[in-house]
Design an enzyme around this catalytic site. Sequence first.
Site, PDB file in Angstrom:
ATOM      1  N   ASP A  56       0.816  -1.219   0.000  1.00 39.12           N
ATOM      2  CA  ASP A  56       0.000   0.000   0.000  1.00 39.12           C
ATOM      3  C   ASP A  56       0.855   1.276   0.000  1.00 39.12           C
ATOM      4  O   ASP A  56       0.335   2.369   0.182  1.00 39.12           O
ATOM      5  CB  ASP A  56      -0.969   0.009   1.191  1.00 39.12           C
ATOM      6  CG  ASP A  56      -0.254   0.011   2.546  1.00 39.12           C
ATOM      7  OD1 ASP A  56       1.000   0.036   2.577  1.00 39.12           O
ATOM      8  OD2 ASP A  56      -0.951  -0.004   3.577  1.00 39.12           O
ATOM      9  N   HIS A 111       3.315   2.023   2.157  1.00 41.90           N
ATOM     10  CA  HIS A 111       3.802   2.520   3.452  1.00 41.90           C
ATOM     11  C   HIS A 111       5.319   2.388   3.568  1.00 41.90           C
ATOM     12  O   HIS A 111       5.940   1.528   2.954  1.00 41.90           O
ATOM     13  CB  HIS A 111       3.081   1.844   4.633  1.00 41.90           C
ATOM     14  CG  HIS A 111       3.409   0.417   4.890  1.00 41.90           C
ATOM     15  ND1 HIS A 111       2.488  -0.473   5.410  1.00 41.90           N
ATOM     16  CD2 HIS A 111       4.553  -0.315   4.742  1.00 41.90           C
ATOM     17  CE1 HIS A 111       3.058  -1.652   5.564  1.00 41.90           C
ATOM     18  NE2 HIS A 111       4.295  -1.586   5.164  1.00 41.90           N
ATOM     19  N   GLU A 149       1.032   4.326   7.311  1.00 40.08           N
ATOM     20  CA  GLU A 149       0.044   3.863   6.344  1.00 40.08           C
ATOM     21  C   GLU A 149      -0.442   5.045   5.498  1.00 40.08           C
ATOM     22  O   GLU A 149      -0.171   6.206   5.827  1.00 40.08           O
ATOM     23  CB  GLU A 149      -1.124   3.207   7.099  1.00 40.08           C
ATOM     24  CG  GLU A 149      -0.732   1.972   7.919  1.00 40.08           C
ATOM     25  CD  GLU A 149      -0.438   0.724   7.074  1.00 40.08           C
ATOM     26  OE1 GLU A 149       0.020   0.867   5.914  1.00 40.08           O
ATOM     27  OE2 GLU A 149      -0.655  -0.391   7.581  1.00 40.08           O
TER      28      GLU A 149
HETATM   29  P1  PGA Z   1       8.135  -7.010   3.286  1.00 42.87           P
HETATM   30  O1  PGA Z   1       7.528  -5.787   4.118  1.00 42.87           O
HETATM   31  O2  PGA Z   1       9.561  -6.670   3.057  1.00 42.87           O
HETATM   32  O3  PGA Z   1       7.975  -8.198   4.177  1.00 42.87           O
HETATM   33  O4  PGA Z   1       7.344  -7.082   2.019  1.00 42.87           O
HETATM   34  C1  PGA Z   1       7.762  -4.493   3.666  1.00 42.87           C
HETATM   35  C2  PGA Z   1       7.036  -3.486   4.517  1.00 42.87           C
HETATM   36  O5  PGA Z   1       5.908  -3.758   4.960  1.00 42.87           O
HETATM   37  O6  PGA Z   1       7.567  -2.393   4.730  1.00 42.87           O
END
Ligand code: PGA
Length: 261
Positions: free
Chosen positions: A136, A138, A143
């Site tokens: 998304d 973030h 968020e």
């Molecule tokens: P991920 O998480 O590396 O496990 O995809 C990334 C994040 O949520 O910042």
Amino acid sequence: MEVVIVPDAKAGGELIAEAMAELLRRKPEAVLGVATGSTPLPVYQALAARVQAGDVDTSRARVAQLDEYVGLPAEHPESYRSVLRREVLEPLGIPAGSFLGPDGTAADISAACEAYEADLAQVGGVDLQLLGIGTDGHIGFNEPCSSLASRTRIKTLTEQTRVDNARFFDGDIDQVPQHVITQGIGTILEARHLVLLATGEGKAEAVAQTVEGPVSAFVPASALQLHRHATVVVDEPAASKLKLADYFRHTYAAKPRWQGL
Ligand code: PGA
């Protein structure tokens, strides 16, 4: 910002680990801002290999946490403090006393957030902040619609992020905490160098919006466009929606090596 397209996650890990190693050779007491999740693991593995080979000394480095779940005991295996001890501090030989992080179990969360900001200021701020990116958009746990000026504070996770992270909690979304403490976007922007790593096709849309879309609180990672030294390292699938991919390849291939990352 600079966009570096690498063949795969391992190559991205090597590139960023070398940038961290160069920083530590120049400034042994540097503050490394570290991220959790699956994406940064190749970076930590590549840096640990350099430490074991004697290429870099991490014994004086400090490590600063980006975010933390609220309410998980520090010793819970999925608290980010535990994850970072396992994946960063122990493999890199960094003493536990060199770790900075917010207390997700504090009775007064606002005070814990302020205390963490003060701790970061006291060590002179973060030298290199490694970031992942959520599907998304973030960064940290900021968020969509997080203030671009935000400081360390409590946030509520989106349903999408809790679904994404359920894999660390036996696939059970109900075990994923709803609340987190995260460095704010304003806090993150104060690090001297921001390095965002994104791998896999699932991140392609978020990467395209971050790099080529407008600066917008709706895509928190787009705040990197406001930073004077931000590097986005992506593998081919994560780069697949970039309109300027060929330009980024050409620019990096022509880059004077002395500039580093
Ligand atoms: P991920 O998480 O590396 O496990 O995809 C990334 C994040 O949520 O910042």
